[in-house]
Design an enzyme around this catalytic site. Structure first.
Site, PDB file in Angstrom:
ATOM      1  N   GLU A  77       0.849  -1.190   0.000  1.00 11.87           N
ATOM      2  CA  GLU A  77       0.000   0.000   0.000  1.00 11.87           C
ATOM      3  C   GLU A  77       0.889   1.246   0.000  1.00 11.87           C
ATOM      4  O   GLU A  77       1.975   1.256   0.579  1.00 11.87           O
ATOM      5  CB  GLU A  77      -0.881  -0.023   1.251  1.00 11.87           C
ATOM      6  CG  GLU A  77      -1.888   1.108   1.345  1.00 11.87           C
ATOM      7  CD  GLU A  77      -2.708   1.039   2.628  1.00 11.87           C
ATOM      8  OE1 GLU A  77      -3.848   1.507   2.621  1.00 11.87           O
ATOM      9  OE2 GLU A  77      -2.193   0.505   3.632  1.00 11.87           O
ATOM     10  N   LYS A 215     -10.283   0.341  -2.017  1.00 10.83           N
ATOM     11  CA  LYS A 215     -10.332  -0.128  -0.636  1.00 10.83           C
ATOM     12  C   LYS A 215     -11.678   0.188   0.009  1.00 10.83           C
ATOM     13  O   LYS A 215     -12.148   1.328  -0.001  1.00 10.83           O
ATOM     14  CB  LYS A 215      -9.197   0.532   0.148  1.00 10.83           C
ATOM     15  CG  LYS A 215      -9.062   0.072   1.594  1.00 10.83           C
ATOM     16  CD  LYS A 215      -7.859   0.773   2.225  1.00 10.83           C
ATOM     17  CE  LYS A 215      -7.655   0.383   3.675  1.00 10.83           C
ATOM     18  NZ  LYS A 215      -6.523   1.132   4.273  1.00 10.83           N
ATOM     19  N   CYS A 257      -4.768  -3.705   3.234  1.00 12.00           N
ATOM     20  CA  CYS A 257      -4.479  -3.321   4.614  1.00 12.00           C
ATOM     21  C   CYS A 257      -5.622  -3.604   5.598  1.00 12.00           C
ATOM     22  O   CYS A 257      -5.838  -4.741   5.989  1.00 12.00           O
ATOM     23  CB  CYS A 257      -4.058  -1.859   4.657  1.00 12.00           C
ATOM     24  SG  CYS A 257      -3.094  -1.406   6.128  1.00 12.00           S
TER      25      CYS A 257
END
Length: 356
Positions: A77, A215, A257
């Site tokens: 990321e 995301k 993440c």
């Protein structure tokens, strides 16, 4: 209910640690996937606000990955930019789309839309690093002034640099998180301030984007005792769609993440999307990494009987931010195949480590 899956073949590992002259650490782990006779390379980076240096570090990883016979490189990321403020994040967001298809033998510079000398210079630096191992920082040093960095970032595109790396290395790339412009303001924001998406995309060896995941689960955390205050939702809009795509090493389930803490997402990627390999590019904080990184990744592998590949940010990015590290590969049994290590020491791996 989790459906029973046939375990994939074991992964044979080779890891190479890369030290840059500016003390940012890049680490690369190559895995030989016996199932498809392909290799994948997982990078560990310490990205900063200098896009040029970040891309050169990625080019270095790509060169070694290509030399080791990898077909795909996995980046963490925020691989291309980590700034010190939310405004820097907004200012450096990019449009993520496709342009013309490029072959490895083509001159990438002639095909870019930006023809000015500055763009030609930094792109040529990246191409030369991938093809010939020439690091332009070796001759002139690595420390740029703040003004130099601002001038550099004003004309440099992370996406264009990554395309050059993919084309010249012949690698597919999992770009674990780039700030994408064009997200709508928060519905609760009366000022209608702009936001971005945190976008994980897959790029093929022609520089074409074949899949794009925004995301979904955003990271807001406050740990006053440790000086940690992160609020991703202030500048980032959540995505809404799960993404699975084919690749040279199998069918990939994309995440980013903080998504790691939501197991139902990974179950859907596997059971409904048919993913063979789950990707979790990350920039975990040190406290949360020490507490949960390995445990959660092993859990996702065991629950879904899949490989998990998690490229990570590592080290001190700026005065405000530090990441845990431990880029890692985990097999469907939950065993750690390779761990690049992090802020709390060396990794635990059954792979060979080459520090040369």
């Amino acid at each position: 209910m989790i459906h029973k899956r046939t375990p994939l073949s074991p992964i044979e590992c080779h890891m190479k640690k890369i030290m840059t002259k500016e003390s940012n650490i890049s680490q690369i782990a190559s895995r030989d996937m016996n199932l498809s006779l392909k290799r994948a390379a997982i990078a560990q980076l310490c990205s900063t606000a200098s896009k040029h240096h970040n891309l050169l570090n990625i080019a270095k990883c790509a060169r070694i990955a290509s030399e080791k016979g990898a077909s795909m490189l996995f980046l963490p990321e925020c691989f291309g930019f980590i700034g010190s403020s939310s405004q820097e994040t907004l200012d450096n967001a990019e449009e993520i789309n496709n342009h013309e298809i490029i072959s490895k033998d083509d001159d990438y510079l002639k095909q870019t839309r930006n023809g000015d000398n500055l763009n030609k210079r930094w792109l040529k630096d990246i191409e030369n690093f991938v093809e010939h191992g020439v690091d332009p920082r070796g001759a002139v040093g690595n420390n740029s002034s703040t003004l130099d960095m601002l001038l550099e970032n004003s004309h440099l595109s992370i996406l264009e640099g990554l395309k050059a790396i993919a084309v010249k290395s012949g690698l597919w790339i999992s770009a674990g998180g780039l700030h994408e412009e064009g997200a709508p303001p928060s519905p609760d924001d009366e000022l209608c301030r702009p936001r971005v998406y945190n976008t994980h995309f897959i790029m093929d060896s022609h520089g074409q984007i074949v899949a794009k995941y925004r995301k979904i689960h955003l990271f807001d955390v406050s740990i006053p005792s440790q000086g940690i205050e992160l609020r991703e939702s202030a500048t980032t809009a959540p995505g809404s769609n799960l993404v699975v795509c084919d690749s040279p090493i199998g069918k990939l389930g994309l995440s980013t993440c903080y998504d790691l803490r939501f197991p139902e997402m990974y179950a859907a990627l596997v059971q409904e999307g048919g993913a063979d390999v789950l990707l979790v590019p990350s920039a975990f904080t040190v406290p949360t990494g020490k507490a949960h990184w390995h445990t959660l990744l092993r859990a996702r592998a065991i629950e879904n009987q899949c490989y998990v590949l998690a490229s990570a940010q590592f080290g001190q990015h700026n005065e405000k931010r530090m990441s845990y590290g431990h880029s890692i590969a985990i097999d469907p049994w939950g065993d750690i195949v390779a761990d690049a290590g992090g802020c709390d020491g060396e990794g635990d791996s059954n792979c060979r480590m080459d520090d040369s």
